[in-house]
Design a protein around this motif. Structure first.
Motif, PDB file in Angstrom:
ATOM      1  N   GLU A   1       0.853  -1.180   0.000  1.00  0.00           N
ATOM      2  CA  GLU A   1       0.000   0.000   0.000  1.00  0.00           C
ATOM      3  C   GLU A   1       0.890   1.231   0.000  1.00  0.00           C
ATOM      4  O   GLU A   1       1.933   1.255   0.644  1.00  0.00           O
ATOM      5  CB  GLU A   1      -0.910   0.007   1.223  1.00  0.00           C
ATOM      6  CG  GLU A   1      -2.031  -0.993   1.114  1.00  0.00           C
ATOM      7  CD  GLU A   1      -3.042  -0.853   2.240  1.00  0.00           C
ATOM      8  OE1 GLU A   1      -3.176   0.251   2.818  1.00  0.00           O
ATOM      9  OE2 GLU A   1      -3.706  -1.857   2.530  1.00  0.00           O
ATOM     10  N   THR A   2       0.449   2.257  -0.723  1.00  0.00           N
ATOM     11  CA  THR A   2       1.230   3.488  -0.840  1.00  0.00           C
ATOM     12  C   THR A   2       0.305   4.692  -0.925  1.00  0.00           C
ATOM     13  O   THR A   2      -0.850   4.573  -1.337  1.00  0.00           O
ATOM     14  CB  THR A   2       2.150   3.431  -2.079  1.00  0.00           C
ATOM     15  OG1 THR A   2       2.964   4.600  -2.105  1.00  0.00           O
ATOM     16  CG2 THR A   2       1.366   3.316  -3.377  1.00  0.00           C
ATOM     17  N   ARG A   3       0.835   5.837  -0.528  1.00  0.00           N
ATOM     18  CA  ARG A   3       0.119   7.106  -0.693  1.00  0.00           C
ATOM     19  C   ARG A   3       0.594   7.838  -1.951  1.00  0.00           C
ATOM     20  O   ARG A   3       0.107   8.920  -2.255  1.00  0.00           O
ATOM     21  CB  ARG A   3       0.332   8.006   0.519  1.00  0.00           C
ATOM     22  CG  ARG A   3      -0.375   7.525   1.752  1.00  0.00           C
ATOM     23  CD  ARG A   3      -0.401   8.626   2.809  1.00  0.00           C
ATOM     24  NE  ARG A   3      -1.024   8.175   4.032  1.00  0.00           N
ATOM     25  CZ  ARG A   3      -2.338   8.103   4.217  1.00  0.00           C
ATOM     26  NH1 ARG A   3      -3.155   8.467   3.273  1.00  0.00           N
ATOM     27  NH2 ARG A   3      -2.830   7.680   5.366  1.00  0.00           N
ATOM     28  N   LEU A   4       1.527   7.266  -2.678  1.00  0.00           N
ATOM     29  CA  LEU A   4       2.039   7.905  -3.887  1.00  0.00           C
ATOM     30  C   LEU A   4       0.939   7.984  -4.947  1.00  0.00           C
ATOM     31  O   LEU A   4       0.116   7.078  -5.088  1.00  0.00           O
ATOM     32  CB  LEU A   4       3.230   7.131  -4.442  1.00  0.00           C
ATOM     33  CG  LEU A   4       4.470   7.040  -3.549  1.00  0.00           C
ATOM     34  CD1 LEU A   4       5.548   6.217  -4.237  1.00  0.00           C
ATOM     35  CD2 LEU A   4       4.981   8.411  -3.177  1.00  0.00           C
ATOM     36  N   SER A   5       0.955   9.067  -5.698  1.00  0.00           N
ATOM     37  CA  SER A   5       0.017   9.241  -6.813  1.00  0.00           C
ATOM     38  C   SER A   5       0.451   8.327  -7.964  1.00  0.00           C
ATOM     39  O   SER A   5       1.588   7.848  -7.985  1.00  0.00           O
ATOM     40  CB  SER A   5       0.033  10.695  -7.280  1.00  0.00           C
ATOM     41  OG  SER A   5       1.274  10.987  -7.916  1.00  0.00           O
ATOM     42  N   PRO A   6      -0.416   8.102  -8.951  1.00  0.00           N
ATOM     43  CA  PRO A   6       0.001   7.312 -10.112  1.00  0.00           C
ATOM     44  C   PRO A   6       1.267   7.866 -10.778  1.00  0.00           C
ATOM     45  O   PRO A   6       2.152   7.089 -11.167  1.00  0.00           O
ATOM     46  CB  PRO A   6      -1.212   7.375 -11.042  1.00  0.00           C
ATOM     47  CG  PRO A   6      -2.365   7.478 -10.093  1.00  0.00           C
ATOM     48  CD  PRO A   6      -1.863   8.377  -8.991  1.00  0.00           C
TER      49      PRO A   6
ATOM     50  N   HIS B   1      -4.190   0.135  -7.992  1.00  0.00           N
ATOM     51  CA  HIS B   1      -5.601   0.491  -7.962  1.00  0.00           C
ATOM     52  C   HIS B   1      -5.903   1.257  -6.681  1.00  0.00           C
ATOM     53  O   HIS B   1      -5.190   1.133  -5.689  1.00  0.00           O
ATOM     54  CB  HIS B   1      -6.507  -0.742  -8.116  1.00  0.00           C
ATOM     55  CG  HIS B   1      -6.406  -1.712  -6.998  1.00  0.00           C
ATOM     56  ND1 HIS B   1      -5.456  -2.701  -6.943  1.00  0.00           N
ATOM     57  CD2 HIS B   1      -7.137  -1.829  -5.864  1.00  0.00           C
ATOM     58  CE1 HIS B   1      -5.607  -3.388  -5.833  1.00  0.00           C
ATOM     59  NE2 HIS B   1      -6.612  -2.887  -5.158  1.00  0.00           N
ATOM     60  N   GLU B   2      -6.956   2.046  -6.750  1.00  0.00           N
ATOM     61  CA  GLU B   2      -7.345   2.923  -5.647  1.00  0.00           C
ATOM     62  C   GLU B   2      -7.941   2.114  -4.495  1.00  0.00           C
ATOM     63  O   GLU B   2      -8.736   1.199  -4.709  1.00  0.00           O
ATOM     64  CB  GLU B   2      -8.394   3.934  -6.130  1.00  0.00           C
ATOM     65  CG  GLU B   2      -7.933   4.821  -7.264  1.00  0.00           C
ATOM     66  CD  GLU B   2      -6.848   5.800  -6.864  1.00  0.00           C
ATOM     67  OE1 GLU B   2      -6.838   6.263  -5.709  1.00  0.00           O
ATOM     68  OE2 GLU B   2      -5.993   6.104  -7.716  1.00  0.00           O
ATOM     69  N   LEU B   3      -7.551   2.488  -3.277  1.00  0.00           N
ATOM     70  CA  LEU B   3      -8.128   1.889  -2.073  1.00  0.00           C
ATOM     71  C   LEU B   3      -9.031   2.877  -1.350  1.00  0.00           C
ATOM     72  O   LEU B   3      -9.811   2.484  -0.497  1.00  0.00           O
ATOM     73  CB  LEU B   3      -7.016   1.422  -1.122  1.00  0.00           C
ATOM     74  CG  LEU B   3      -6.118   0.306  -1.617  1.00  0.00           C
ATOM     75  CD1 LEU B   3      -5.007   0.046  -0.609  1.00  0.00           C
ATOM     76  CD2 LEU B   3      -6.918  -0.959  -1.864  1.00  0.00           C
ATOM     77  N   GLY B   4      -8.905   4.147  -1.689  1.00  0.00           N
ATOM     78  CA  GLY B   4      -9.663   5.191  -1.006  1.00  0.00           C
ATOM     79  C   GLY B   4      -8.777   5.910  -0.004  1.00  0.00           C
ATOM     80  O   GLY B   4      -7.752   5.384   0.435  1.00  0.00           O
TER      81      GLY B   4
ATOM     82  N   ARG C   1      -3.024   0.427  -3.844  1.00  0.00           N
ATOM     83  CA  ARG C   1      -2.325  -0.853  -3.701  1.00  0.00           C
ATOM     84  C   ARG C   1      -1.527  -1.046  -4.983  1.00  0.00           C
ATOM     85  O   ARG C   1      -2.086  -1.095  -6.075  1.00  0.00           O
ATOM     86  CB  ARG C   1      -3.306  -1.992  -3.498  1.00  0.00           C
ATOM     87  CG  ARG C   1      -2.626  -3.326  -3.306  1.00  0.00           C
ATOM     88  CD  ARG C   1      -3.623  -4.322  -2.724  1.00  0.00           C
ATOM     89  NE  ARG C   1      -2.989  -5.496  -2.201  1.00  0.00           N
ATOM     90  CZ  ARG C   1      -2.385  -5.586  -1.022  1.00  0.00           C
ATOM     91  NH1 ARG C   1      -2.330  -4.547  -0.237  1.00  0.00           N
ATOM     92  NH2 ARG C   1      -1.846  -6.706  -0.629  1.00  0.00           N
ATOM     93  N   ALA C   2      -0.214  -1.121  -4.833  1.00  0.00           N
ATOM     94  CA  ALA C   2       0.679  -1.332  -5.971  1.00  0.00           C
ATOM     95  C   ALA C   2       1.149  -2.783  -5.953  1.00  0.00           C
ATOM     96  O   ALA C   2       1.509  -3.311  -4.902  1.00  0.00           O
ATOM     97  CB  ALA C   2       1.872  -0.388  -5.892  1.00  0.00           C
TER      98      ALA C   2
END
Length: 123
Positions: free
Chosen positions: A14-19, A70-73, A78-79
């Motif tokens: 899991e990451t907070r990085l943007s695409p 994909h987005e987790l919210g 999740r990468a």
């Protein structure tokens, strides 16, 4: 160094990085370390990037890895890094296989995966 070594490359984090930041982390990992030039971005779309590990002389593709997300919210994603294919070589003598099978792309791919995972987790 067979399939077990290749399977160890795969991870999910899991990451907070943007695409855009995820893609930049992949670009950095591809050029970090002593295997600069061995890994190149192959294909990209809005939710994934494909990387090819190439032979330094022939530029033949030895392994293909895909980084998808994909987005987790809540600004988290999740990468996932997965291996989609790899070349296995085995020495031959008089047409008969000898020695152990090897994955020539394993070492640069391991370095790439290690750097990438560290960057994705360091948010």
């Amino acid at each position: 160094m067979g399939a077990a070594g290749v399977d160890a490359l795969e991870f999910a984090v899991e990451t907070r990085l943007s695409p855009a930041e995820i893609r930049a982390a992949g670009a950095h990992a591809a050029t970090a370390g002593r295997f600069d030039g061995a890994i190149r971005e192959d294909l990209a779309n809005a939710a994934s990037v494909s990387y090819a590990v190439v032979h330094p002389d022939s530029l033949a593709t030895l392994m293909t890895m895909v980084l998808s997300w994909h987005e987790l919210g809540g600004g988290r994603r999740r990468a996932v890094l997965s291996v989609r294919g790899h070349v296995v070589v085995r020495s031959r003598l008089l047409g008969l296989p000898i020695g152990r099978a090897a994955v020539p792309a394993l070492e640069p791919a391991e370095e790439f995966a290690t750097v990438l995972r560290t960057q994705l987790a360091a948010d």
